[in-house]
Design a protein around this motif. Structure first.
Motif, PDB file in Angstrom:
ATOM      1  N   ASN A  61     -47.252  -3.173 -44.885  1.00 27.93           N
ATOM      2  CA  ASN A  61     -47.043  -2.179 -43.834  1.00 27.93           C
ATOM      3  C   ASN A  61     -48.164  -1.138 -43.833  1.00 27.93           C
ATOM      4  OD1 ASN A  61     -45.365  -0.932 -41.738  1.00 27.93           O
ATOM      5  ND2 ASN A  61     -45.064   0.694 -43.227  1.00 27.93           N
ATOM      6  N   THR A  62     -48.652  -0.784 -45.039  1.00 26.48           N
ATOM      7  CA  THR A  62     -49.768   0.167 -45.137  1.00 26.48           C
ATOM      8  C   THR A  62     -51.000  -0.381 -44.424  1.00 26.48           C
ATOM      9  OG1 THR A  62     -48.978   1.101 -47.223  1.00 26.48           O
ATOM     10  CG2 THR A  62     -51.320   1.315 -46.758  1.00 26.48           C
ATOM     11  N   VAL A  63     -51.294  -1.663 -44.643  1.00 28.58           N
ATOM     12  CA  VAL A  63     -52.481  -2.270 -44.030  1.00 28.58           C
ATOM     13  C   VAL A  63     -52.300  -2.405 -42.517  1.00 28.58           C
ATOM     14  CG1 VAL A  63     -53.991  -4.296 -43.989  1.00 28.58           C
ATOM     15  CG2 VAL A  63     -53.040  -3.488 -46.158  1.00 28.58           C
ATOM     16  N   THR A  64     -51.128  -2.896 -42.085  1.00 34.80           N
ATOM     17  CA  THR A  64     -50.932  -3.091 -40.646  1.00 34.80           C
ATOM     18  C   THR A  64     -50.959  -1.763 -39.893  1.00 34.80           C
ATOM     19  OG1 THR A  64     -48.523  -3.071 -40.951  1.00 34.80           O
ATOM     20  CG2 THR A  64     -49.612  -5.222 -40.942  1.00 34.80           C
ATOM     21  N   THR A  65     -50.451  -0.683 -40.510  1.00 36.82           N
ATOM     22  CA  THR A  65     -50.497   0.626 -39.848  1.00 36.82           C
ATOM     23  C   THR A  65     -51.944   1.093 -39.681  1.00 36.82           C
ATOM     24  OG1 THR A  65     -48.353   1.219 -40.802  1.00 36.82           O
ATOM     25  CG2 THR A  65     -49.711   3.020 -39.965  1.00 36.82           C
ATOM     26  N   ALA A  66     -52.767   0.894 -40.726  1.00 27.46           N
ATOM     27  CA  ALA A  66     -54.181   1.270 -40.630  1.00 27.46           C
ATOM     28  C   ALA A  66     -54.898   0.414 -39.585  1.00 27.46           C
ATOM     29  CB  ALA A  66     -54.854   1.118 -41.998  1.00 27.46           C
ATOM     30  N   TYR A  67     -54.622  -0.901 -39.601  1.00 25.72           N
ATOM     31  CA  TYR A  67     -55.229  -1.784 -38.605  1.00 25.72           C
ATOM     32  C   TYR A  67     -54.829  -1.370 -37.188  1.00 25.72           C
ATOM     33  CZ  TYR A  67     -57.026  -5.456 -41.795  1.00 25.72           C
ATOM     34  OH  TYR A  67     -57.741  -6.171 -42.720  1.00 25.72           O
ATOM     35  N   ASP A  68     -53.529  -1.083 -36.993  1.00 29.28           N
ATOM     36  CA  ASP A  68     -53.038  -0.729 -35.657  1.00 29.28           C
ATOM     37  C   ASP A  68     -53.728   0.524 -35.130  1.00 29.28           C
ATOM     38  OD1 ASP A  68     -51.357  -2.875 -35.634  1.00 29.28           O
ATOM     39  OD2 ASP A  68     -49.543  -1.744 -36.138  1.00 29.28           O
ATOM     40  N   ALA A 447     -39.873   2.353 -51.885  1.00 30.55           N
ATOM     41  CA  ALA A 447     -38.940   2.357 -50.753  1.00 30.55           C
ATOM     42  C   ALA A 447     -39.663   2.047 -49.444  1.00 30.55           C
ATOM     43  CB  ALA A 447     -38.231   3.714 -50.664  1.00 30.55           C
ATOM     44  N   ASP A 448     -40.834   2.659 -49.263  1.00 31.34           N
ATOM     45  CA  ASP A 448     -41.605   2.440 -48.043  1.00 31.34           C
ATOM     46  C   ASP A 448     -41.962   0.968 -47.876  1.00 31.34           C
ATOM     47  OD1 ASP A 448     -43.319   3.444 -45.751  1.00 31.34           O
ATOM     48  OD2 ASP A 448     -44.858   2.515 -47.006  1.00 31.34           O
ATOM     49  N   ALA A 449     -42.322   0.313 -48.968  1.00 25.72           N
ATOM     50  CA  ALA A 449     -42.657  -1.106 -48.906  1.00 25.72           C
ATOM     51  C   ALA A 449     -41.457  -1.948 -48.494  1.00 25.72           C
ATOM     52  CB  ALA A 449     -43.188  -1.574 -50.260  1.00 25.72           C
ATOM     53  N   ALA A 450     -40.253  -1.427 -48.740  1.00 26.71           N
ATOM     54  CA  ALA A 450     -39.028  -2.146 -48.368  1.00 26.71           C
ATOM     55  C   ALA A 450     -38.494  -1.715 -47.003  1.00 26.71           C
ATOM     56  CB  ALA A 450     -37.959  -1.917 -49.440  1.00 26.71           C
ATOM     57  N   GLY A 451     -39.266  -0.886 -46.281  1.00 30.17           N
ATOM     58  CA  GLY A 451     -38.832  -0.454 -44.956  1.00 30.17           C
ATOM     59  C   GLY A 451     -37.844   0.690 -44.978  1.00 30.17           C
ATOM     60  N   VAL A 452     -37.870   1.485 -46.046  1.00 30.11           N
ATOM     61  CA  VAL A 452     -36.949   2.619 -46.178  1.00 30.11           C
ATOM     62  C   VAL A 452     -37.770   3.894 -46.348  1.00 30.11           C
ATOM     63  CG1 VAL A 452     -35.157   3.680 -47.614  1.00 30.11           C
ATOM     64  CG2 VAL A 452     -35.117   1.220 -47.185  1.00 30.11           C
ATOM     65  N   VAL A 453     -37.416   4.940 -45.595  1.00 29.21           N
ATOM     66  CA  VAL A 453     -38.087   6.231 -45.703  1.00 29.21           C
ATOM     67  C   VAL A 453     -37.285   7.118 -46.657  1.00 29.21           C
ATOM     68  CG1 VAL A 453     -38.837   8.293 -44.466  1.00 29.21           C
ATOM     69  CG2 VAL A 453     -39.029   6.047 -43.377  1.00 29.21           C
ATOM     70  N   ALA A 454     -37.914   7.534 -47.739  1.00 33.46           N
ATOM     71  CA  ALA A 454     -37.241   8.379 -48.738  1.00 33.46           C
ATOM     72  C   ALA A 454     -38.271   9.344 -49.308  1.00 33.46           C
ATOM     73  CB  ALA A 454     -36.627   7.525 -49.842  1.00 33.46           C
ATOM     74  N   GLY A 485     -29.530  -0.343 -45.529  1.00 30.58           N
ATOM     75  CA  GLY A 485     -30.654   0.432 -46.037  1.00 30.58           C
ATOM     76  C   GLY A 485     -30.540   0.698 -47.522  1.00 30.58           C
ATOM     77  N   MET A 486     -29.334   0.969 -47.995  1.00 35.96           N
ATOM     78  CA  MET A 486     -29.136   1.234 -49.415  1.00 35.96           C
ATOM     79  C   MET A 486     -29.369  -0.015 -50.245  1.00 35.96           C
ATOM     80  SD  MET A 486     -28.710   3.845 -51.274  1.00 35.96           S
ATOM     81  CE  MET A 486     -28.018   5.086 -50.172  1.00 35.96           C
ATOM     82  N   ARG A 487     -29.022  -1.178 -49.710  1.00 35.19           N
ATOM     83  CA  ARG A 487     -29.305  -2.417 -50.440  1.00 35.19           C
ATOM     84  C   ARG A 487     -30.818  -2.627 -50.580  1.00 35.19           C
ATOM     85  NH1 ARG A 487     -24.408  -4.414 -47.997  1.00 35.19           N
ATOM     86  NH2 ARG A 487     -25.499  -4.954 -46.060  1.00 35.19           N
ATOM     87  N   ARG A 488     -31.552  -2.338 -49.506  1.00 29.70           N
ATOM     88  CA  ARG A 488     -33.004  -2.467 -49.568  1.00 29.70           C
ATOM     89  C   ARG A 488     -33.608  -1.465 -50.558  1.00 29.70           C
ATOM     90  NH1 ARG A 488     -35.259  -1.758 -43.905  1.00 29.70           N
ATOM     91  NH2 ARG A 488     -33.155  -1.525 -43.095  1.00 29.70           N
ATOM     92  N   LEU A 489     -33.093  -0.240 -50.518  1.00 32.60           N
ATOM     93  CA  LEU A 489     -33.581   0.771 -51.448  1.00 32.60           C
ATOM     94  C   LEU A 489     -33.282   0.373 -52.890  1.00 32.60           C
ATOM     95  CD1 LEU A 489     -34.837   3.530 -52.026  1.00 32.60           C
ATOM     96  CD2 LEU A 489     -32.593   4.571 -51.621  1.00 32.60           C
ATOM     97  N   ALA A 490     -32.095  -0.158 -53.125  1.00 31.32           N
ATOM     98  CA  ALA A 490     -31.727  -0.579 -54.481  1.00 31.32           C
ATOM     99  C   ALA A 490     -32.645  -1.688 -54.974  1.00 31.32           C
ATOM    100  CB  ALA A 490     -30.272  -1.048 -54.496  1.00 31.32           C
ATOM    101  N   THR A 491     -32.898  -2.668 -54.112  1.00 33.72           N
ATOM    102  CA  THR A 491     -33.805  -3.761 -54.501  1.00 33.72           C
ATOM    103  C   THR A 491     -35.192  -3.225 -54.828  1.00 33.72           C
ATOM    104  OG1 THR A 491     -32.596  -5.332 -53.111  1.00 33.72           O
ATOM    105  CG2 THR A 491     -34.843  -5.929 -53.733  1.00 33.72           C
ATOM    106  N   ALA A 492     -35.667  -2.304 -53.987  1.00 33.05           N
ATOM    107  CA  ALA A 492     -37.007  -1.739 -54.194  1.00 33.05           C
ATOM    108  C   ALA A 492     -37.093  -0.977 -55.516  1.00 33.05           C
ATOM    109  CB  ALA A 492     -37.367  -0.823 -53.026  1.00 33.05           C
ATOM    110  N   LEU A 493     -36.076  -0.152 -55.808  1.00 28.56           N
ATOM    111  CA  LEU A 493     -36.106   0.635 -57.051  1.00 28.56           C
ATOM    112  C   LEU A 493     -35.962  -0.252 -58.282  1.00 28.56           C
ATOM    113  CD1 LEU A 493     -34.052   3.865 -56.176  1.00 28.56           C
ATOM    114  CD2 LEU A 493     -36.527   3.491 -56.085  1.00 28.56           C
TER     115      LEU A 493
END
Length: 500
Positions: A61-68, A447-454, A485-493
Motif C-alpha cells: 500500500n505504501t508503494v501504490t500510494t506513492a506511485y498513484d 496495522a496500516d499494512a493490514a488495511g487498518v488505521v491506528a 477490522g479487529m480481526r485484521r488488527l489482531a493478525t497484524a499485531l
C-alpha cells in the motif's frame, strides 16, 4: 535491468520508519528526486509495486500510494498490461528544476527562503489520512455518515436555494449568519452551560481556523503557550504558526496537570485544553483542575482556549458543563465544531469570544477569508430551529455507545494480552494500551499494512511517554465492520510481534 529488479537508485532511497513523515511520502520524495536528477530515465520502467515493496521492506500500500501520487502529478504513466514507466514528458514545473536540485531551491542551489516560523510550521508533524469518504477502521474522529438525516438536509438546502435573495448571495455579516449564531448561543446555554449572547458567537471554517485565529491574535512571537502532552497536533501547529513557544504540559487521569505547567512556565500567555474529553487520552478534567487552571489564567493574565470538539456524545448522564461557564474573569475562548456532530465536509465551526475580544476576532476572520458560505449557514440554522439537530444527537448517542461496546468486546476476543481498550463515556474514539515491549509506531505500521488505521500515541506527544498505545475510532463503522477490522488488527499485531 532485469524484469522487476529495482535499479540501484531505488534501493538507495532512504526510508526512516521513525520519521514524522509517512513512509509513502518519503518514497514519493525519493522517486521524484530520482526522476528529476536523471537517475530514473524518461521511459524507464519501474518495478511492480509488490516487488518494490518486498525489496524496500514496506507494505505494498505504501508503494501504490506513492506511485498513484506520481501518476496523478504526471511523473509516471501507466500502460495497461505493461507496467508503470517514467513519463517521457516531465511536468512543466520540473523544467525549472536543475538536476540534483530539489523543488523549492533557487537557481544558486540555496534552499528556498522559508521564514524561521515557516520552517517550523512546515516540519511540524500532522497525522493526515486520506480517503475520509470511505474511512478504514479505525480512523479516529470520523462520525457515522451512513445515518445522517440527508433527506432533511437536502430539503432545507433546496428551500434556501429556491428562496435565495440578496442576503444569502452577498458577503453577509463577517461574524456569521445571525439566525445561526442565535441558535448556537441558545444551544450552548442549555446543553453545555456556556454563558454567552449571540453577539459573542463567531462562525468559522473549522476548528483549526478558530485555533489559528486565536493564537495569532493572543500570542506574540516568542510567547510561551501551554499545550497538553499528549495533545491535538493541529493546536501545536497553530501555536508554532503564530511564532510562539510550545510548553508541553503532562496529562493524567484528572486532565492537564496545571501544577506542572506552573512549575515549567508560570508566565505562559495561553493554554490550549480539551477539558471535557481530552484528546487523545479521553479523560475529563476534574472540577478542581478546572478551577486551578482558571485561577492561574487570572493571576497570569493568560488566555485559555477550550476546544469542546465532541462532548455532545456523552453516553452516561448529561454532558459535562463547559470550562467557559465557570469563568468569572473573561479569560476563556470557547470553540466547538459541527464536523464531528454532522460531517467533516461541512467545514463549519464556531468560537465564543469574551465580549472585549469579539471585534478583534471578527476583524481577523475577515482578513483570513471570512466565515463559511452563507447558504450553508442558513441551512444549518434551520436544521437547528426545526429540531433535526437535537434528534440527530440523541440517535447518535445511542448508536455510538453500541459501536464502542462492539469495539471493546471485539478487542477482548481478538487481542487479549496484546492490546487493552479503555472504554470512554464520551466521543468517537478510545485509547488502547499496548502490552509492554510493543512499540506503538511499529504497531501502527503493522496495522496500516493490514488495511487498518491506528495512529500511535507517540505521534501526539512532544516528550517521551512511559506507555505505548493506539488511538482507535469506532463511530464510522458498523459492529460487523468493527469485528472484521479487529480481526485484521489482531493478525497484524500477532505477526508483527512474532517476527520483530
Amino acid at each position: 535491468m532485469a524484469k522487476g529488479t529495482p535499479p540501484v537508485s531505488l534501493l538507495a532511497i532512504p526510508l526512516d520508519a521513525s520519521s514524522a513523515a509517512p513512509l509513502f511520502r518519503q518514497l514519493y520524495d525519493g522517486l521524484r528526486g530520482a526522476i528529476l536528477s536523471g537517475s530514473l530515465k524518461p521511459g524507464g520502467r519501474l518495478p511492480a509495486s509488490r516487488t518494490l515493496a518486498g525489496d524496500l521492506g514496506v507494505s505494498r500500500n505504501t508503494v501504490t500510494t506513492a506511485y498513484d501520487q506520481l501518476l496523478a502529478e504526471g511523473y509516471l504513466e501507466g500502460k495497461v498490461g505493461a507496467g508503470t514507466y517514467v513519463t517521457r514528458t516531465l511536468p512543466e514545473d520540473a523544467l525549472l528544476v536543475r538536476r540534483g536540485q530539489a523543488r523549492g531551491d533557487d537557481r544558486t542551489g540555496q534552499p528556498g527562503r522559508l521564514s524561521r516560523r515557516g520552517t517550523l510550521l512546515a516540519t511540524t508533524p500532522a497525522w493526515v489520512v486520506r480517503g475520509a469518504a470511505d474511512p478504514k477502521p479505525f480512523r479516529p474522529g470520523v462520525p457515522a455518515m451512513d445515518t445522517l438525516p440527508l433527506d432533511a438536509w437536502a430539503t432545507l438546502a433546496a428551500r434556501h436555494w429556491r428562496r435565495s435573495t440578496g442576503h444569502l448571495l452577498g458577503y453577509g455579516d463577517p461574524a456569521g449568519y445571525g439566525p445561526l449564531r442565535e441558535a448556537i448561543a441558545a444551544h450552548l446555554g442549555t446543553a453545555r452551560g456556556v454563558v454567552c449572547e449571540a453577539g459573542q458567537v463567531v462562525i468559522v471554517a473549522g476548528t483549526q481556523q478558530a485555533i489559528d485565529l486565536a493564537t495569532r491574535l493572543l500570542l506574540d512571537p516568542g510567547d510561551p503557550a501551554w499545550i497538553e502532552d499528549p495533545g491535538f497536533v493541529g493546536a501545536r501547529g497553530a501555536v508554532v504558526g503564530a511564532g510562539a513557544r510550545l510548553v508541553p504540559v503532562p496529562v493524567d487521569g484528572d486532565g492537564m496537570v496545571v501544577s506542572a505547567g506552573v512549575a515549567r512556565c508560570p508566565e505562559a500567555r495561553l493554554a490550549y485544553v480539551t477539558p471535557s474529553h481530552q484528546y487523545p487520552l479521553g479523560v475529563a478534567m476534574t472540577l478542581a483542575r478546572r478551577l486551578e487552571l482558571l485561577c492561574w489564567a487570572h493571576r497570569a493574565g493568560a488566555w485559555i482556549l477550550e476546544d469542546d470538539y465532541d462532548s455532545e456524545f456523552r453516553y452516561t448522564g448529561r454532558p459535562l458543563a463547559s470550562l467557559q461557564g465557570l469563568d468569572q474573569q473573561g479569560r476563556v475562548v470557547y470553540m466547538g465544531t459541527f464536523s464531528k456532530v454532522l460531517f467533516p465536509a461541512l467545514r463549519l465551526s464556531y468560537l465564543v469570544a469574551p465580549p472585549g475580544l469579539v471585534n478583534a476576532f471578527v476583524a481577523a476572520l475577515a482578513l483570513a477569508g471570512g466565515p463559511p458560505p452563507l447558504h450553508t449557514q442558513a441551512v444549518l440554522a434551520d436544521f437547528f430551529t426545526e429540531g433535526h439537530f437535537l434528534r440527530h444527537i440523541r440517535r447518535m448517542r445511542a448508536l455510538y455507545a453500541e459501536r464502542q461496546e462492539a469495539l471493546v468486546r471485539a478487542a477482548k476476543a481478538e487481542l487479549c494480552g496484546l492490546l487493552e481498550v479503555v472504554p470512554s463515556e464520551t466521543g468517537l474514539q478510545v485509547m488502547s494500551w499496548l502490552d509492554e515491549g510493543i512499540n506503538d509506531r511499529a504497531a501502527s505500521r503493522w496495522a496500516d499494512a493490514a488495511g487498518v488505521v491506528a495512529p500511535p500515541l507517540s505521534s501526539y506527544t512532544l516528550e517521551p511517554s512511559s506507555r505505548q498505545g493506539l488511538l482507535l475510532g469506532y463511530a464510522a463503522h458498523s459492529p460487523r465492520q468493527i469485528r472484521e477490522g479487529m480481526r485484521r488488527l489482531a493478525t497484524a499485531l500477532h505477526c508483527g510481534v512474532n517476527t520483530s
